[in-house]
Design a protein around this motif. Sequence first.
Motif, PDB file in Angstrom:
ATOM      1  N   ASP A 174       0.682  -1.164   0.061  1.00 31.73           N
ATOM      2  CA  ASP A 174      -0.028   0.002   0.178  1.00 31.73           C
ATOM      3  C   ASP A 174       1.140   1.186  -0.059  1.00 31.73           C
ATOM      4  N   ASP A 210      -4.846  -3.416  -6.766  1.00 35.53           N
ATOM      5  CA  ASP A 210      -5.133  -3.330  -5.206  1.00 35.53           C
ATOM      6  C   ASP A 210      -4.043  -3.862  -4.463  1.00 35.53           C
ATOM      7  N   GLY A 211      -2.788  -3.911  -5.042  1.00 33.91           N
ATOM      8  CA  GLY A 211      -1.562  -4.302  -4.517  1.00 33.91           C
ATOM      9  C   GLY A 211      -1.512  -5.820  -3.928  1.00 33.91           C
ATOM     10  N   CYS A 238      -3.452   7.062  -1.263  1.00 35.08           N
ATOM     11  CA  CYS A 238      -3.609   5.661  -1.680  1.00 35.08           C
ATOM     12  C   CYS A 238      -2.315   4.935  -2.510  1.00 35.08           C
ATOM     13  N   LEU A 239      -2.360   3.738  -2.845  1.00 39.98           N
ATOM     14  CA  LEU A 239      -1.226   3.218  -3.331  1.00 39.98           C
ATOM     15  C   LEU A 239      -0.938   3.654  -4.832  1.00 39.98           C
TER      16      LEU A 239
END
Length: 547
Positions: free
Chosen positions: A6, A110-111, A71-72
């Motif tokens: 993240d 989403d990592g 966010c990422l």
Amino acid sequence: MPHPLDAAAVRSWCGLALEALGRERERIDAINVYPVADGDTGTNLYLTVESAARAVEAAFDGHAEAGTAPCLADAIGAMAHGALIGARGNSGTIVAQLLRGMTEVLAAADGSADALRQALRRAAASTYEAVAHPVEGTVLTVATAAAEAAERAAGEDTDAAGVARAAHEGARDALRETPGQLAVLGRAGVVDAGGCGLVALLGALADVLSGEVSAAPVAIRADAPLPEAAGCADAGPVAAAGGRDPDGPAFEVIYLLEADDTAVPHLRERLDGLGDSLVVVGGDGLWNVHVHVDDAGAAVEAGIEAGRPYRIRITHFGGARAKEPAMTARAVVAVVPGAGLAELCAQAGATPVPMSPGEPPASGELVQAIRQAHAREVMLLANDPDLRHTAAAAAEEARTEGVRVALIPTRSAVQGLAALAVHEPGRSFDEDVVAMTAAAGATRYAELALAERQSWTMAGVCQAGDVLGLIDGDVAVIGSDLTGTAMTVLDRMLSAGGEMVTLVLGAQAPDGLADRLEEYVRERHLAVDTVVYDGGRHAAPLLIGVE
């Protein structure tokens, strides 16, 4: 305990990678034999990642002020952008593209472990797209091996930490093989320097995601036998492996370029015809261009045709490229505005640090330039009063590395040219310092610039668009046109005497200005000689020096 991929992980990755490269910088510099044996790959990678880390911290600070959390996509995007704008050298530029390739996937993901696998694959592919003539046995090979190892780690129980660890191990294994893939590495008994830096970068990512401490760094000198498969036997000239002649161009040119993406293919084609080690990375209107050429001015002009180049850096390799850069007794490092002056200084044997308007070099850039000079003694010319403290900090840091540095008090590029003209490495260090300082001090300097807004000056109130004539740093003349104002400035400067006038013309100077001013000096000041230089795109419209 594994950590998710993240924004916080990206921030930690930057910090840990910077620490790792800081520890390994000198070792990586020491094995730098390809594509140019100038001993700066570790330094370039460190500065590139340092820029990436600063960008990530700025992103976190911006979100904190807004009361939100990044966010990422925000963090990885900032990391890639910071690396792009701060990329140094061939290796740093490639790593910047690798991070951009990862961002193309992770910004919309989403990592997860699968996303990281795809990101590493895209990163490896993007580096090949950026390099004009890919060569195996380099960081490109190591990046591909890391991506392949990540894919082999696929499985329902494999998390992002496992993928990162597999990529790191695959990169380490590939690094050991590089001496057998690239002849110049085999002859030197070392692994690829850029690949070594990438191993450190991937090791930092694996450590962050897994919370574990990575294994001891891979041996980078062949003091012990390499694996049998590495094969250190001489495989013939580098060209046979797909590279270019290492005894090639004498200048490294790097710049950021604001240009439409459609203009880049033609730029690549033109630069490829000028030299080698061409890497063009970026996209969406912002590019980082790196190339080795003999004609530095032509490389910059190619960028001007494509768009707006800035943060231009021109480094002189110092003649024929050698396996180990020879230390010279003394060198000059000079900060200069504009590519024209940078090329002029490079041709005179100095290491130029080009400066764009509003973008002064940091002390780290000056330290790197001092290192690139490969000299035991260095004369540092800041050529700008606002850079005095920055240059002093760089000189102090270089002294801790054993380099004797003298900061010559130059406040303008024309004073720097005067100091450079009397530089003589054959005399003692102290005598050279005195001579260069005296030459700079005996040179009065002036600059003509356009007023951006109404303001009070030493010469009265100026309006936006007025031509300002600054003599020794203060506004002395306010005029309506460049030529007339320049003549007035010359009269004031020469009223106290002078033997030589130096004119440095920027890209904004009107056609015929140099001829008119030379004629004016001949008519009004008979015993004064005039010399004219092209300052290039980022120089002021006109710089004047009177000696």
